[in-house]
Design a protein around this motif. Structure first.
Motif, PDB file in Angstrom:
ATOM      1  N   THR A  41       0.833  -1.192   0.000  1.00 43.66           N
ATOM      2  CA  THR A  41       0.000   0.000   0.000  1.00 43.66           C
ATOM      3  C   THR A  41       0.873   1.248   0.000  1.00 43.66           C
ATOM      4  N   GLN A  42       0.263   2.346  -0.410  1.00 41.83           N
ATOM      5  CA  GLN A  42       0.977   3.620  -0.451  1.00 41.83           C
ATOM      6  C   GLN A  42       1.479   4.008   0.926  1.00 41.83           C
ATOM      7  N   ALA A  43       0.633   3.878   1.928  1.00 47.42           N
ATOM      8  CA  ALA A  43       1.013   4.278   3.288  1.00 47.42           C
ATOM      9  C   ALA A  43       2.164   3.433   3.811  1.00 47.42           C
ATOM     10  N   ALA A  44       2.141   2.107   3.524  1.00 44.75           N
ATOM     11  CA  ALA A  44       3.209   1.251   4.014  1.00 44.75           C
ATOM     12  C   ALA A  44       4.544   1.630   3.375  1.00 44.75           C
ATOM     13  N   TYR A  45       4.516   1.896   2.088  1.00 43.46           N
ATOM     14  CA  TYR A  45       5.754   2.285   1.407  1.00 43.46           C
ATOM     15  C   TYR A  45       6.298   3.586   1.992  1.00 43.46           C
ATOM     16  N   LEU A  46       5.442   4.579   2.186  1.00 39.60           N
ATOM     17  CA  LEU A  46       5.907   5.865   2.714  1.00 39.60           C
ATOM     18  C   LEU A  46       6.381   5.730   4.153  1.00 39.60           C
ATOM     19  N   ALA A  47       5.730   4.873   4.912  1.00 39.64           N
ATOM     20  CA  ALA A  47       6.182   4.648   6.288  1.00 39.64           C
ATOM     21  C   ALA A  47       7.585   4.051   6.306  1.00 39.64           C
ATOM     22  N   ASP A  48       7.850   3.128   5.381  1.00 39.11           N
ATOM     23  CA  ASP A  48       9.192   2.547   5.307  1.00 39.11           C
ATOM     24  C   ASP A  48      10.226   3.613   4.959  1.00 39.11           C
ATOM     25  N   ARG A  49       9.847   4.551   4.088  1.00 36.95           N
ATOM     26  CA  ARG A  49      10.799   5.604   3.712  1.00 36.95           C
ATOM     27  C   ARG A  49      11.081   6.507   4.914  1.00 36.95           C
ATOM     28  N   LEU A  50      10.038   6.846   5.679  1.00 35.16           N
ATOM     29  CA  LEU A  50      10.248   7.702   6.850  1.00 35.16           C
ATOM     30  C   LEU A  50      10.992   6.959   7.949  1.00 35.16           C
ATOM     31  N   ARG A  51      10.901   5.665   7.944  1.00 31.90           N
ATOM     32  CA  ARG A  51      11.665   4.890   8.928  1.00 31.90           C
ATOM     33  C   ARG A  51      13.155   4.994   8.615  1.00 31.90           C
ATOM     34  N   GLU A  52      13.471   5.078   7.339  1.00 29.98           N
ATOM     35  CA  GLU A  52      14.867   5.238   6.940  1.00 29.98           C
ATOM     36  C   GLU A  52      15.351   6.670   7.147  1.00 29.98           C
ATOM     37  N   PRO A  54      13.529  10.711   8.278  1.00 25.96           N
ATOM     38  CA  PRO A  54      12.295  11.438   8.616  1.00 25.96           C
ATOM     39  C   PRO A  54      11.849  12.431   7.541  1.00 25.96           C
ATOM     40  N   VAL A  55      12.654  12.629   6.518  1.00 28.52           N
ATOM     41  CA  VAL A  55      12.271  13.498   5.396  1.00 28.52           C
ATOM     42  C   VAL A  55      12.348  12.673   4.120  1.00 28.52           C
ATOM     43  N   HIS A  56      11.226  12.555   3.435  1.00 24.12           N
ATOM     44  CA  HIS A  56      11.208  11.834   2.163  1.00 24.12           C
ATOM     45  C   HIS A  56      10.770  12.789   1.062  1.00 24.12           C
ATOM     46  N   VAL A  57      11.671  13.026   0.118  1.00 22.44           N
ATOM     47  CA  VAL A  57      11.374  13.861  -1.040  1.00 22.44           C
ATOM     48  C   VAL A  57      11.286  12.949  -2.256  1.00 22.44           C
ATOM     49  N   THR A  58      10.174  12.978  -2.934  1.00 22.58           N
ATOM     50  CA  THR A  58       9.966  12.117  -4.083  1.00 22.58           C
ATOM     51  C   THR A  58      10.970  12.414  -5.187  1.00 22.58           C
ATOM     52  N   ASP A  59      11.205  11.412  -6.029  1.00 21.06           N
ATOM     53  CA  ASP A  59      12.065  11.625  -7.196  1.00 21.06           C
ATOM     54  C   ASP A  59      11.257  12.028  -8.424  1.00 21.06           C
ATOM     55  N   GLN A  60       9.963  12.313  -8.241  1.00 18.78           N
ATOM     56  CA  GLN A  60       9.084  12.603  -9.367  1.00 18.78           C
ATOM     57  C   GLN A  60       8.928  14.102  -9.642  1.00 18.78           C
ATOM     58  N   LEU A  61       9.580  14.944  -8.846  1.00 17.89           N
ATOM     59  CA  LEU A  61       9.436  16.397  -9.010  1.00 17.89           C
ATOM     60  C   LEU A  61      10.791  17.095  -9.084  1.00 17.89           C
ATOM     61  N   PRO A  62      11.723  16.609  -9.895  1.00 19.11           N
ATOM     62  CA  PRO A  62      13.065  17.220  -9.877  1.00 19.11           C
ATOM     63  C   PRO A  62      13.083  18.659 -10.361  1.00 19.11           C
ATOM     64  N   ARG A  63      12.132  19.049 -11.204  1.00 17.53           N
ATOM     65  CA  ARG A  63      12.128  20.422 -11.715  1.00 17.53           C
ATOM     66  C   ARG A  63      11.537  21.413 -10.716  1.00 17.53           C
ATOM     67  N   GLU A  64      10.834  20.915  -9.717  1.00 14.87           N
ATOM     68  CA  GLU A  64      10.189  21.795  -8.756  1.00 14.87           C
ATOM     69  C   GLU A  64      10.764  21.631  -7.359  1.00 14.87           C
ATOM     70  N   VAL A  65      10.893  20.381  -6.912  1.00 12.52           N
ATOM     71  CA  VAL A  65      11.468  20.088  -5.588  1.00 12.52           C
ATOM     72  C   VAL A  65      12.465  18.955  -5.755  1.00 12.52           C
ATOM     73  N   PRO A  66      13.688  19.246  -6.145  1.00 17.14           N
ATOM     74  CA  PRO A  66      14.672  18.168  -6.302  1.00 17.14           C
ATOM     75  C   PRO A  66      15.000  17.516  -4.962  1.00 17.14           C
ATOM     76  N   TYR A 290       4.517  -2.086 -13.535  1.00 12.08           N
ATOM     77  CA  TYR A 290       5.129  -1.342 -12.433  1.00 12.08           C
ATOM     78  C   TYR A 290       4.132  -0.312 -11.938  1.00 12.08           C
ATOM     79  N   ALA A 291       3.731  -0.463 -10.677  1.00 13.41           N
ATOM     80  CA  ALA A 291       2.807   0.479 -10.041  1.00 13.41           C
ATOM     81  C   ALA A 291       3.604   1.390  -9.121  1.00 13.41           C
ATOM     82  N   ASP A 292       3.485   2.687  -9.319  1.00 15.15           N
ATOM     83  CA  ASP A 292       4.225   3.653  -8.515  1.00 15.15           C
ATOM     84  C   ASP A 292       3.835   3.504  -7.045  1.00 15.15           C
ATOM     85  N   PRO A 293       4.779   3.174  -6.165  1.00 18.16           N
ATOM     86  CA  PRO A 293       4.433   2.961  -4.754  1.00 18.16           C
ATOM     87  C   PRO A 293       4.060   4.245  -4.015  1.00 18.16           C
ATOM     88  N   GLU A 294       4.408   5.402  -4.567  1.00 15.51           N
ATOM     89  CA  GLU A 294       4.063   6.661  -3.913  1.00 15.51           C
ATOM     90  C   GLU A 294       2.649   7.118  -4.250  1.00 15.51           C
TER      91      GLU A 294
END
Length: 678
Positions: A41-52, A54-66, A290-294
């Motif tokens: 699920t989306q929430a589980a994936y994001l929780a794993d990222r925050l466990r690694e 506390p700030v997770h910045v997606t790789d899908q917005l490099p032109r706006e928020v790298p 491939y389903a985007d986990p975010e």
């Protein structure tokens, strides 16, 4: 054995058999349904990222928020004073931000402040197990900062308000509502069109203002010459002032227009621009879907299993091949700037696997298909694929998952029936994405700066003409209200050869009243008094008669000549009867003023008729260099006996004006003789 014992034994055997069957089916379940490839699920994936982190910045917005902004978010998060978890994700149109943060918190199991950014916008913030004014901080951030402030500046303002505490944060939020209820804060950045306007204005000022200085100074100097009040100014002053002004504008413009970027976004690195493509390509190597986990999950297990089956069957079919499905959002801030064709081309180049690449956007529900190496008819994919599949219908728009499962299944059916070709087909190369550093503004002295230079020069000429026209009209109006004689040195160039009656009346009145005002001592019987006395005799002692409509033009010319000679005598206290400056005026045109010598001049265009006449300097030069030009310079007055025709002044009248060629003294005597005064 008792009957009840035999029944219990049969029941026990039945239960053991059921358990064995259950165990068999459990171990026989396909591995794909339980292995690690099952989408989490989306929430589980994001929780794993925050466990690694506390700030997770997606790789899908490099032109706006790298992703390089992550350390900045982490540094600012320390200001809150509580554990803070930050998610920066693409726009979540089908997911409620507060619910997503709640699900992530439940999965992570850690209390603290959870903050969600959707792109550059602060979307939601919720506190779990800590007391912080999250709502007030969001309110202050949204009201006090413009929309283009950028995520880091927004998060900094948010963290500062959190650090204030509940009461102060609430008061600041209320003040922000009152202050910016109707007026939003001014934008922090300008766009390319604004920079073009700045360049255009700089060009206009750089040529327009210095040129206006030069033209205005030239016109003012010309006016001073006409008024006889010219002051000697060094020649370098005006050009120097214009050059100094141009240099000041050129140096000040970059200071005033000091913007260099059109956005708060940092320039992305090549690695940030390729991160998502590499992630998707790596995922497609393991699984053709491939389903985007975010992003929210749009295919359930049943739909995913069926899609895998359809892809496997198509690959084995005649003329078929691999199909790779990417369920990834396409946003303008992505590496491909929202272009699914460019994204598919990049993934294909990275994966190095030919096949059909399907890009399905879980955010807006669009489906695009691109062929790289299969024998599928290109026209069929381009023109025959139904809009209900590629764009969806009203039901798809209303559904959270955009009915992507059903539409992808329909797509596979279409592909099964699509015409085959003899040779594999490949998509052409898509247009390149915008530059990575697309937010850098062009230099100030570029783009529309050059057209501005030409417009500035034209505007200066036009404005100078308008100013000169206004000043001339105003001066003419003032001269009518408070007339002043023209400078003597300009008379040979401004006096008409065929003056109108209004010009003669106006000039005669002006010259006579000016002489009268300058003659302050009526008992001083100088030669100037003789001039004034003779002029007054011509108008019967009343200067206003010079403006009377019926006054004879020859009489008005005589008044003008006498008044000008009188003013010249007053200006030069000489009393020398032989002084040509006082005794002679130009015999070619008495309105030219004083004569400098006598000269035989041709007075008729036909024949060679000549007369000895006093001449002013320009008439003398003409008589020497171009004798045939003198007849055109003669003063011509109306002849009453010939209607509207004009004749040389000495032939058009037999009055006192005929004495002008013989000198001012003779003119005075002629006036007195005509008036019967001795």
């Amino acid at each position: 054995m008792p009957a009840w014992s035999r029944g219990r034994l049969r029941l026990l055997r039945l239960l053991l058999a059921l358990c064995a069957v259950s165990a068999f089916f459990a171990t026989a379940t396909p591995a794909r349904a339980a292995d690690a490839t099952t989408p989490v699920t989306q929430a589980a994936y994001l929780a794993d990222r925050l466990r690694e982190n506390p700030v997770h910045v997606t790789d899908q917005l490099p032109r706006e928020v790298p992703r390089s902004t992550a350390p900045g978010f982490a540094r600012l998060a320390k200001k809150t004073g509580v554990p803070t978890y930050v998610l920066v994700l693409p726009m979540q149109t089908s997911t409620d931000g507060k619910q997503l943060l709640g699900a992530v918190h439940d999965r992570l199991g850690r209390d603290g402040l959870y903050v969600l950014f959707e792109g550059a916008d602060l979307a939601e913030a919720t506190a779990y197990g800590v007391r912080v004014p999250a709502d007030a901080a969001i309110t202050v951030t949204r009201y006090e900062l413009p929309y283009d402030a950028g995520p880091l500046r927004s998060f900094e303002r948010f963290a500062d308000v959190i650090a204030l505490g509940g009461d102060k944060a609430g008061a600041r939020a209320e003040a922000a509502r009152e202050t910016y209820q109707d007026d939003e804060p001014a934008d922090m950045y300008i766009g390319p069109s604004d920079r073009n306007n700045q360049s255009f204005l700089t060009g206009i000022l750089l040529t327009g203002v210095p040129l206006m200085i030069v033209l205005t100074a030239w016109y003012a100097r010309r006016q001073r010459r006409r008024s006889g009040a010219e002051r000697r100014v060094p020649r370098w002053v005006v050009p120097g002032a214009a050059a100094l002004t141009a240099a000041t504008i050129a140096l000040a413009a970059p200071v005033v227009f000091d913007q260099t970027r059109s956005s708060a976004a940092r320039p992305p690195t090549p690695a940030e621009l390729s991160a998502r493509v590499e992630r998707v390509a790596a995922g497609l190597e393991k699984d053709p879907v491939y389903a985007d986990p975010e992003s929210p999950r749009v295919l359930d297990s049943r739909q995913l299993d069926r899609l895998h089956d359809r892809i496997r069957d198509f690959r084995r079919s005649d003329g078929g091949g691999p199909v790779y499905v990417s369920l990834v959002p396409q946003t303008p801030a992505s590496e491909s700037a929202g272009d699914s064709w460019l994204f598919a081309a990049a993934v294909h180049a990275k994966a190095r696997q030919d096949g059909l690449y399907v890009v399905a956007d879980p955010d807006d529900g669009t489906i695009d298909v691109y062929n790289y190496g299969l024998r599928i008819d290109a026209d069929s994919l381009s023109f025959d694929l139904p809009d209900a599949v590629t764009l969806g219908d009203s039901k798809a728009d209303e559904a959270d998952d955009h009915l992507l499962g059903e539409r992808l299944d329909t797509l596979m059916t279409f592909l099964d029936k699509a015409p085959r070709t003899d040779r594999p087909d490949f998509e052409s190369t898509p247009a390149a994405a915008p530059e990575a550093d697309e937010h850098t503004l062009p230099p100030l002295f570029a783009t529309d700066f050059w057209p501005g230079l030409f417009v500035g020069a034209f505007a200066a000429l036009l404005l100078s003409g308008v100013v000169a026209g206004v000043m001339w009209s105003a001066g003419r109006l003032l001269r009518r209200r408070d007339p002043a004689p023209e400078p003597t040195d300009l008379l040979p160039f401004t006096a008409p050869t065929e003056p109108s009656a209004s010009y003669l009346r106006r000039t005669a009145y002006t010259e006579l009243t000016t002489l009268t005002s300058q003659f302050t001592d009526p008992d001083d019987r100088t030669r100037a008094w003789d001039h004034l006395d003779a002029a007054m005799l011509l108008v019967d002692g009343d200067p206003d008669r010079a403006r009377a409509a019926g006054t004879d033009p020859a009489t008005l010319v005589a008044v003008i000549v006498l008044a000008r000679a009188g003013r010249a005598a007053l200006a030069d206290d000489a009393d020398d009867a032989d002084d040509l400056r006082h005794d002679l005026c130009c015999g070619i045109n008495p309105l030219h003023g004083p004569a400098v010598s006598r000269h035989h001049v041709r007075v008729s265009a036909q024949g060679n008729s000549r007369r000895l006449l006093p001449v002013c300097e320009p008439c003398r030069d003409t008589a020497v260099a171009e004798p045939g030009g003198i007849p055109g310079r003669l003063l011509k007055l109306p002849d009453p006996s010939l209607g509207n025709s004009r004749m040389p002044y000495y032939d058009a009248t037999d009055g006192p004006l005929t004495a002008v060629p013989h000198g001012i003294a003779r003119l005075i005597d002629k006036v007195r003789e005509t008036a019967g005064v001795h």
